[in-house]
Design an enzyme around this catalytic site. Structure first.
Site, mmCIF file in Angstrom:
data_model
loop_
_atom_site.group_PDB
_atom_site.id
_atom_site.type_symbol
_atom_site.label_atom_id
_atom_site.label_comp_id
_atom_site.label_asym_id
_atom_site.label_seq_id
_atom_site.Cartn_x
_atom_site.Cartn_y
_atom_site.Cartn_z
ATOM 1 N NE ARG A 19 -1.949 0.973 3.921
ATOM 2 C CZ ARG A 19 -1.473 1.933 4.712
ATOM 3 N NH1 ARG A 19 -0.304 1.789 5.318
ATOM 4 N NH2 ARG A 19 -2.134 3.041 4.914
ATOM 5 N NE ARG B 77 -0.893 10.145 7.380
ATOM 6 C CZ ARG B 77 0.121 10.491 8.164
ATOM 7 N NH1 ARG B 77 0.328 11.763 8.449
ATOM 8 N NH2 ARG B 77 0.918 9.573 8.643
ATOM 9 N NE ARG C 187 16.743 -1.265 0.035
ATOM 10 C CZ ARG C 187 16.326 -0.143 0.607
ATOM 11 N NH1 ARG C 187 16.950 0.997 0.384
ATOM 12 N NH2 ARG C 187 15.290 -0.126 1.428
ATOM 13 N NE ARG D 283 16.543 9.431 5.128
ATOM 14 C CZ ARG D 283 15.947 8.950 6.204
ATOM 15 N NH1 ARG D 283 14.706 9.280 6.478
ATOM 16 N NH2 ARG D 283 16.584 8.140 7.019
ATOM 17 C CD GLU E 6 19.792 8.822 5.180
ATOM 18 O OE1 GLU E 6 19.004 8.055 4.590
ATOM 19 O OE2 GLU E 6 19.721 9.076 6.392
ATOM 20 C CE1 TYR F 116 14.690 -0.666 9.512
ATOM 21 C CE2 TYR F 116 12.366 -0.771 10.095
ATOM 22 C CZ TYR F 116 13.576 -0.097 10.092
ATOM 23 O OH TYR F 116 13.677 1.124 10.703
ATOM 24 C CG ASP G 206 10.650 0.939 13.147
ATOM 25 O OD1 ASP G 206 11.657 1.448 12.614
ATOM 26 O OD2 ASP G 206 9.494 1.100 12.714
#
Ligand code: FDA
Length: 389
Positions: free
Chosen positions: A175, A179, A258, A289, A312, A360, A362
């Protein structure tokens, strides 16, 4: 060596296990790490020239909706009221991200209501409605329509993967958030903030226990020093948070990752971009970024003569690079199934954290899964004699 438990890796996963085992069970825990600092990828340090706290391995924003994790982390640090927001540059203009009503109205030079915007995006996404997208490009168009996809997703994703999205599998995205309000808060979690005194102080407090010994510059696979795999496995329970393929000497092949190259620069201005993160969404800018860490801590009143920025650059990792994000191809998933079987068969060694599970995670997920491993495996083993498996 006088330890009840050895933890390989002083990141959030390893230190959560060490802290619980020492504080709750009174175990003597030895933590080793091959780096010269604790904290794993969440480590940060003050830049000597500007005094600004720099997240050495990329920007780390803490957020969670997990009550248990929030209660746990607050034992070691307070958090500022920092709320993360991201902006993106496209065609020389700055937009608010993730895509929201402000982004849509600015992009289409319009004044659409939420319902009108929803109808417009549905129409644009209709271009590929009903088809089965075979690559990320088609999937993106099908999700949010070609104009927004091409402006904000296509080139950014291409730079992240160093691959044209037409050659990337559709499955990378399920997805794309849009918003239909002006809410541009990046995270949706209940709790969010940055550790008031910085990540390293938080992490040091976790390790600050008379039963925890941390030994840095110690690689688990370096047989020239005493605390290595061959010497330790089978003699003491081990929690291993390094790369799972490395542990088994790449028997099933190397897993792909990566990595990010950071280009740090100090500039003679008090403020370079007015906010902490600006994405560069177009193909003609090689980096993805720019982070300006002074904006993570506006309450600190850093000096105003200079600022520090980090550009980056994203690419596939080669051997020797820091592994950051699992690529997770079908081939990787196949290898991981085999590594999981090997890991299960390894007696008195548990694999955890992002490298040990090839996921991954968090920070709140790494801490949460360490707390679960502690409850379900480590505590029952040491207090009730259950096998450590
Ligand atoms: P972590 O990698 O931190 O620790 C593993 C440790 O094991 C390392 O210190 C390593 O040196 C050590 N080790 C490996 N091999 C060894 C060996 N052979 N011998 C001894 N030691 C060894 N999360 C979040 O919540 N918000 C965010 O904003 C971000 N941002 C972010 C940016 C980037 C670029 C990345 C890559 C990641 C994030 N994260 C994040 C994720 C966060 O970094 C992650 O949750 C934690 O690092 C997970 O902690 P672990 O302990 O699992 O691994």
């Amino acid at each position: 060596m006088n330890a009840d438990l050895v933890v390989v890796g002083a990141g959030f996963f390893g230190l959560t296990i060490a802290e619980r085992a020492a504080s709750d069970l009174g175990l003597k825990v030895l933590v080793i790490d091959r780096r010269d600092h604790i904290g794993g990828n969440a480590y940060s340090e003050r830049d000597a020239e500007t005094g600004i706290e720099v997240h050495k391995y990329g920007a780390h924003l803490f957020h969670t909706s997990n009550e248990r994790v929030w209660e746990y982390v607050n034992r070691f640090t307070t958090f500022t009221d920092y709320v993360h927001k991201v902006y993106g540059v496209h065609n020389g203009e700055v937009y608010s991200l993730p895509i929201n009503l402000a982004t849509i109205n600015q992009f289409f030079r319009a004044n659409l209501t939420p319902d009108e915007a929803r109808t417009l995006i549905r129409e644009q996404a209709g271009e590929l409605a009903g088809s089965d997208p075979q690559n990320l490009n088609d999937k993106g168009i099908q999700l949010i329509g070609r104009p927004l996809y091409e402006a904000f997703i296509k080139h950014y994703t291409g730079k992240q993967w160093q691959t044209d999205p037409k050659d990337l599998p559709a499955g990378i995205i399920s997805r794309l958030p849009v918003r239909y309000t002006y809410d541009n808060r990046y995270f949706n979690d209940t709790y969010e903030g940055l550790p008031t005194d910085g990540y390293t102080v938080w992490i040091e407090r976790m390790a600050d226990h008379p039963h925890i010994t941390v030994q840095l510059d110690t690689d688990f696979f370096d047989e020239s020093q005493p605390l290595n795999k061959r010497a330790l496995v089978g003699t003491v329970p081990i929690i291993y948070t390094g790369p799972v393929d490395r542990y088994f000497d790449y028997a099933e092949g190397e897993l792909s990752w990566r990595t990010i190259d950071f280009e740090q620069e100090i500039l003679d201005t008090g403020d370079f971009q007015g906010t902490s993160v600006v994405n560069y969404n177009d193909a003609d800018t090689p980096f993805t970024r720019i982070i300006e860490p002074r904006h993570f801590h506006p309450e600190r009143k850093y000096q105003t003569e200079k600022t520090l920025i980090m550009r980056e650059f994203s690419r596939f990792a080669e051997s020797g690079d820091e592994p950051y994000y699992p690529v997770n191809t079908a081939d990787d998933r196949q290898k991981m199934l085999a590594y999981r079987d090997l890991a299960k068969a390894e007696e008195a060694v548990l694999f955890g954290g992002r490298l040990g599970t090839y996921k991954y995670l968090d920070m709140h997920m790494a801490i949460g899964s360490a707390l679960t491993m502690y409850d379900n495996k480590i505590k029952p083993h040491f207090s009730g004699g259950a096998p450590l498996e």
